[in-house]
Enzyme design. Structure first.
Site, mmCIF file in Angstrom:
data_model
loop_
_atom_site.group_PDB
_atom_site.id
_atom_site.type_symbol
_atom_site.label_atom_id
_atom_site.label_comp_id
_atom_site.label_asym_id
_atom_site.label_seq_id
_atom_site.Cartn_x
_atom_site.Cartn_y
_atom_site.Cartn_z
ATOM 1 N N ASP A 13 42.378 91.312 68.641
ATOM 2 C CA ASP A 13 42.758 92.632 68.118
ATOM 3 C C ASP A 13 43.160 93.601 69.228
ATOM 4 O O ASP A 13 43.023 94.811 69.087
ATOM 5 C CB ASP A 13 41.613 93.251 67.290
ATOM 6 C CG ASP A 13 41.048 92.289 66.272
ATOM 7 O OD1 ASP A 13 41.825 91.805 65.428
ATOM 8 O OD2 ASP A 13 39.837 91.994 66.319
ATOM 9 N N GLU A 14 43.697 93.069 70.330
ATOM 10 C CA GLU A 14 44.061 93.926 71.455
ATOM 11 C C GLU A 14 45.420 94.597 71.285
ATOM 12 O O GLU A 14 45.735 95.532 72.018
ATOM 13 C CB GLU A 14 44.103 93.121 72.771
ATOM 14 C CG GLU A 14 42.801 92.468 73.159
ATOM 15 C CD GLU A 14 42.708 91.039 72.657
ATOM 16 O OE1 GLU A 14 41.776 90.340 73.079
ATOM 17 O OE2 GLU A 14 43.571 90.631 71.836
ATOM 18 N N HIS A 41 47.438 90.489 62.926
ATOM 19 C CA HIS A 41 47.868 91.506 63.869
ATOM 20 C C HIS A 41 48.787 92.490 63.165
ATOM 21 O O HIS A 41 49.458 92.152 62.194
ATOM 22 C CB HIS A 41 48.539 90.918 65.107
ATOM 23 C CG HIS A 41 49.507 89.820 64.837
ATOM 24 N ND1 HIS A 41 49.164 88.498 64.914
ATOM 25 C CD2 HIS A 41 50.808 89.843 64.490
ATOM 26 C CE1 HIS A 41 50.216 87.751 64.634
ATOM 27 N NE2 HIS A 41 51.218 88.542 64.373
ATOM 28 N N THR A 42 48.761 93.718 63.647
ATOM 29 C CA THR A 42 49.513 94.807 63.036
ATOM 30 C C THR A 42 50.686 95.191 63.925
ATOM 31 O O THR A 42 50.528 95.344 65.131
ATOM 32 C CB THR A 42 48.603 96.031 62.822
ATOM 33 O OG1 THR A 42 47.491 95.648 62.011
ATOM 34 C CG2 THR A 42 49.363 97.158 62.150
ATOM 35 N N GLN A 223 44.211 85.079 68.576
ATOM 36 C CA GLN A 223 42.842 85.336 69.029
ATOM 37 C C GLN A 223 42.819 85.871 70.470
ATOM 38 O O GLN A 223 43.588 86.747 70.781
ATOM 39 C CB GLN A 223 41.979 84.074 68.881
ATOM 40 C CG GLN A 223 41.704 83.690 67.449
ATOM 41 C CD GLN A 223 42.698 82.683 66.932
ATOM 42 O OE1 GLN A 223 43.308 81.935 67.673
ATOM 43 N NE2 GLN A 223 42.873 82.640 65.635
ATOM 44 N N ARG A 302 36.796 93.810 57.815
ATOM 45 C CA ARG A 302 35.496 94.050 58.445
ATOM 46 C C ARG A 302 35.627 95.074 59.569
ATOM 47 O O ARG A 302 36.584 95.027 60.342
ATOM 48 C CB ARG A 302 34.929 92.751 59.042
ATOM 49 C CG ARG A 302 34.432 91.762 58.027
ATOM 50 C CD ARG A 302 33.774 90.565 58.708
ATOM 51 N NE ARG A 302 34.736 89.757 59.451
ATOM 52 C CZ ARG A 302 34.410 88.652 60.113
ATOM 53 N NH1 ARG A 302 33.150 88.241 60.143
ATOM 54 N NH2 ARG A 302 35.339 87.961 60.758
ATOM 55 N N ARG A 304 35.249 96.542 63.130
ATOM 56 C CA ARG A 304 35.091 95.909 64.439
ATOM 57 C C ARG A 304 33.994 96.608 65.232
ATOM 58 O O ARG A 304 33.862 97.829 65.182
ATOM 59 C CB ARG A 304 36.412 95.966 65.210
ATOM 60 C CG ARG A 304 37.533 95.200 64.536
ATOM 61 C CD ARG A 304 38.866 95.363 65.263
ATOM 62 N NE ARG A 304 39.943 94.735 64.492
ATOM 63 C CZ ARG A 304 41.152 95.243 64.323
ATOM 64 N NH1 ARG A 304 41.453 96.411 64.871
ATOM 65 N NH2 ARG A 304 42.061 94.604 63.613
#
EC number: 6.3.4.4
Length: 429
Positions: A13-14, A41-42, A223, A302, A304
């Site tokens: 999620d970086e 991912h966004t 990931q 969820r 983070r």
């Protein structure tokens, strides 16, 4: 032209999707070399937010050919749902290709994932329940079903029946579930064959031919480094190798053809699911980072877990991946914080560790040693050069760069692709 690999340097999620999208207009291919629809991912384009799961972020770059590589595990139902969702919003997905050697996620993989997590109870890993781990288990155990098998019913049936002999024993006798009928699984896969066929290619040949022709290939890792099954915080990891070496294996591009290894790292740290997290915050500041940074999983929703920047992790990630550059994201989220701690080392049972502890037990006992940096209150979302940043923000970035051991070539100051400070060109510099 050589290939470029993008790798998450923390626990996911970086902002890898933003980095890929930023470069997508300048590359010819974007390859997803590992993972499945477990790693969302966004990407924000022109104020429009796109949440991608199985598809590479390059799907939104009009000139790039997006490829799901041989190292991925593909849920066909999820794949076509995602394609349909993008097309309904006007996106062109016709360029997408899928490796014939990618493995498939079967319905029984999802069942096994969920019942196993329930069975483990408090010892659960915190998977997404999408069957990714069980699919990779079958791949390694040589029980897997590959994309190419969908086009040969005889082979498909043989593989499904072979896999279910073992799994039905487990489901019925251990988990007290009903057995799974092989015919139903075969029909499930065959139902996708017609739509899947035009997408399938020999991706290794395609990509290496492209490199021979001077084209630019970007590998978009899923990931992150510390979820890697070998280099991560085992056993709280994923089932593949989302490091630079894994990108080579998962794409069929040899390591000598990779010229740039770019680490994507947040200006703070987050993690989803169970596992050690030395700088984790359990107070109001953790909630603030979560809300301000929009730290909720793309796939599961969820929340983070949030914590401060960890330079020990950054140095280790750089070493494992051979990073040539770091792309720092979400610097803007820290705006308004009076003092910002940065973890520079760990205290493990009274002993200072400047590098990652060797054992899992030591890492679980690691207590962060912080240095503190003055924050800033100015809006930085319009900054496009380092000089545009307030002095304290600039000092923070330069300190992180020095502590992390790899040059900072790009800095994200907002969610949109153009809200980026480019210090060094990520392809040619």
């Amino acid at each position: 032209m050589p290939a470029i690999v993008i790798v998450g340097a923390q626990w996911g999620d970086e902002g890898k999707g933003k980095a890929t999208d930023l470069l997508g207009g300048r590359v010819d291919y974007v390859v997803k070399p590992n993972g499945g629809n477990n790693a969302g991912h966004t990407v924000v384009v022109g104020g429009e937010k796109y949440e991608l799961k199985l598809l590479p972020a390059g799907i939104l770059s009009p000139n790039a050919i997006p490829i799901i590589g041989n190292g991925c595990v593909v849920n066909l139902e999820a794949l076509f749902q995602e394609i349909d969702g993008l097309e309904a919003r006007g996106a062109d997905t016709s360029r997408l290709r899928v490796s014939a050697n990618a493995h498939l996620v079967a319905p029984y993989h999802q069942v096994l994932d969920k019942v196993t997590e329930r069975f483990l109870g408090s010892r659960a890993i915190g998977t997404t329940g999408r069957g990714i781990g069980p699919a990779y288990m079958d791949k390694v155990a040589r029980l897997g079903i590959r994309v190419q098998d969908v086009f040969d019913e005889s082979i498909l049936r043989q593989k499904v029946e072979g896999s279910l002999r073992q799994k039905n024993e487990l489901l019925v006798k251990v988990y007290n579930r009903r057995d799974i009928i092989a015919d139903e699984i075969v029909e499930y896969f065959l139902s996708f064959a017609e739509r899947l066929r035009p997408l399938v290619i020999d991706s290794t040949l395609e990509l290496n031919n492209a490199l021979d022709e001077g084209k630019v290939v970007l590998m978009e890792g899923g990931q992150a480094t510390f979820l890697d099954v070998d280099h991560g915080t085992y056993p709280f990891v994923t089932s593949s190798n989302p490091t630079a070496g894994g990108a080579s294996v998962g794409s069929g591009i040899g390591p000598t053809r990779i010229s740039r290894s770019i680490g994507i790292i947040k200006a703070y740290t987050t993690r989803v699911g169970a596992g050690p997290f030395p700088t984790e915050l359990f107070d109001e500041m953790g909630v603030y980072l979560q809300k301000t940074g929009g730290e909720f999983g793309v796939n599961t929703g969820r929340p983070r877990r949030c914590g401060w920047y960890d330079a020990v992790l950054a140095r280790h990630a750089s070493r494992v991946n051979g990073f040539t550059d770091y792309f720092v994201t979400k610097l803007d989220v820290l705006t308004g914080i009076e003092q910002i701690p940065v973890c520079v080392a760990y205290d493990v049972d009274g002993v200072r560790h400047d590098e990652m502890p060797m054992t899992q037990t030591e890492f679980h006992h690691a207590v962060p040693i912080f240095e503190y940096f003055d924050g800033w209150t100015e809006d930085i979302t319009g900054a496009r050069t380092l000089e545009d940043l307030p002095e304290n923000a600039r000092n923070y970035v330069l300190a992180l760069e020095k502590l992390s051991g790899t040059r900072f070539s790009a800095i994200g100051v907002g969610p949109d692709r153009d809200q980026t400070i480019v210090v060094h060109d990520l392809i040619n510099d």
